[in-house]
Scaffold this motif. Structure first.
Motif, PDB file in Angstrom:
ATOM      1  N   UNK A  95       1.485   7.770  -4.192  1.00  0.00           N
ATOM      2  CA  UNK A  95       0.584   8.733  -5.219  1.00  0.00           C
ATOM      3  C   UNK A  95      -0.336   9.317  -4.331  1.00  0.00           C
ATOM      4  N   UNK A  96      -0.683   9.136  -3.197  1.00  0.00           N
ATOM      5  CA  UNK A  96      -2.072  10.070  -2.584  1.00  0.00           C
ATOM      6  C   UNK A  96      -0.468  11.222  -2.202  1.00  0.00           C
ATOM      7  N   UNK A 103       0.473   3.139  -3.208  1.00  0.00           N
ATOM      8  CA  UNK A 103      -0.783   4.057  -3.745  1.00  0.00           C
ATOM      9  C   UNK A 103      -0.668   5.295  -2.367  1.00  0.00           C
ATOM     10  N   UNK A 147       0.760  -1.350  -0.186  1.00  0.00           N
ATOM     11  CA  UNK A 147       0.340  -0.072   0.052  1.00  0.00           C
ATOM     12  C   UNK A 147       1.092   1.484  -0.222  1.00  0.00           C
TER      13      UNK A 147
END
Lengths: 111, 189
Positions: B7-8, B4, B1
């Motif tokens: 990315x966030x 991501x 995770x």
């Protein structure tokens, strides 16, 4: 949620492959997003907005220019030489694909 | 995770950068220009009412053109040019001016008379500034509030009500300009 098999993490490599390696850096991504919202931005304004140093921002912009994602035009504003940056059509298309892939990736990760 | 999460984080950074770019688009010179025009134009109703139509017929289009030039110059100096934003401002303020000029037939027919003419125009302008505050420059809502108070003054006060309005109008615009900053690192909306 059980029907989202097509968005299983096994498809992550495909989605990641759709990401644009040049736009993978957040500063270059931010520059392209900004340039897609405005007609053109000066080097000073981009520096102010991104918080980058002259050298770092210049390097990012050079990469975008070399890939023909961005165009530069030098003009005088008053007596001050100013470099204006605008997004090229190739950059706009790449940004659309990259943002689409990012959206897919985040949706898939959320399951 | 962690991928991501990165990315966030990156998208959060991009959002912050874009948000900063949206905060600095109001040239204070435009607010000061209209503060001066409004102060003189509204006060004239108390002191030289016969000069009012001539003053506004000349100052409105001249102020509009000067505002467009100040906005263009500000965008160049700030290093951020947007035809889309310029177009939105032109449509908004041009539409307001057109609506006011379209009142002339009603005035010519006698449907609007005396004090009511200025009050209806004032309501148009107040609404124009309020909507500009909602859609274009948030700080302009202060000017709309000042104009609404000025409108109340024209109904409740007997003497120098229009001068009071002019002062409120000018003060509202100065407060708006200071709240919005000039786009070069001062206090912003």
């Amino acid at each position: 949620m059980a029907t989202r098999e097509s968005e299983h993490p096994s498809e992550f490599p495909e989605r990641i492959a759709a990401l644009d390696s040049l736009l993978d850096h957040r500063v270059r991504l931010a520059i392209c997003v900004l340039l897609s919202r405005y007609d053109r931005l000066s080097f000073s304004r981009l520096k102010e907005l991104t918080g980058e140093t002259d050298g770092s921002l210049g390097a990012h912009l050079r990469k975008l220019e070399e890939a023909e994602y961005a165009r530069v035009k030098k003009e005088f504003v008053g007596r001050k030489p100013t470099s204006w940056y605008a997004l090229a059509p190739k950059g706009l298309a790449a940004l659309a694909v990259h943002l689409g892939a990012l959206t897919d990736l985040l949706s898939a990760a959320q399951g | 995770m962690s991928g991501t999460t990165n990315v966030r984080d990156d998208l959060g950074y991009v959002r912050d950068v874009v948000s900063r770019s949206e905060r600095s688009v109001f040239p204070s010179g435009i607010a000061y220009l209209w503060a001066a025009i409004g102060l003189v134009g509204f006060s004239l109703i108390d002191f030289a009412p016969e000069q009012v139509p001539l003053f506004w017929t000349i100052s409105s289009p001249v102020g509009f053109i000067l505002s467009a030039w100040l906005g263009w110059r500000h965008a160049r100096e700030a290093g951020q040019e947007s035809r889309r934003e310029g177009h939105a401002h032109m449509l908004h303020w041009g539409g307001l001016m057109a609506a006011i000029f379209l009142l002339y037939p009603l005035i010519a027919q006698g449907a609007l008379q005396n004090k009511a003419i200025a009050q209806v125009i004032l309501l148009f302008v107040t609404l124009g500034y309020f909507l500009a505050g909602v859609h274009l420059v948030p700080a302009l809502k202060w000017a709309a509030v000042a104009m609404a108070l000025g409108y109340v003054a024209t109904i409740t006060l007997d003497g120098f009500a229009w001068t009071v309005l002019g002062v409120l109008f000018a003060a509202g615009l100065v407060v708006s300009a200071r709240a919005a900053g000039d786009g070069r690192g001062n206090a912003r909306v």
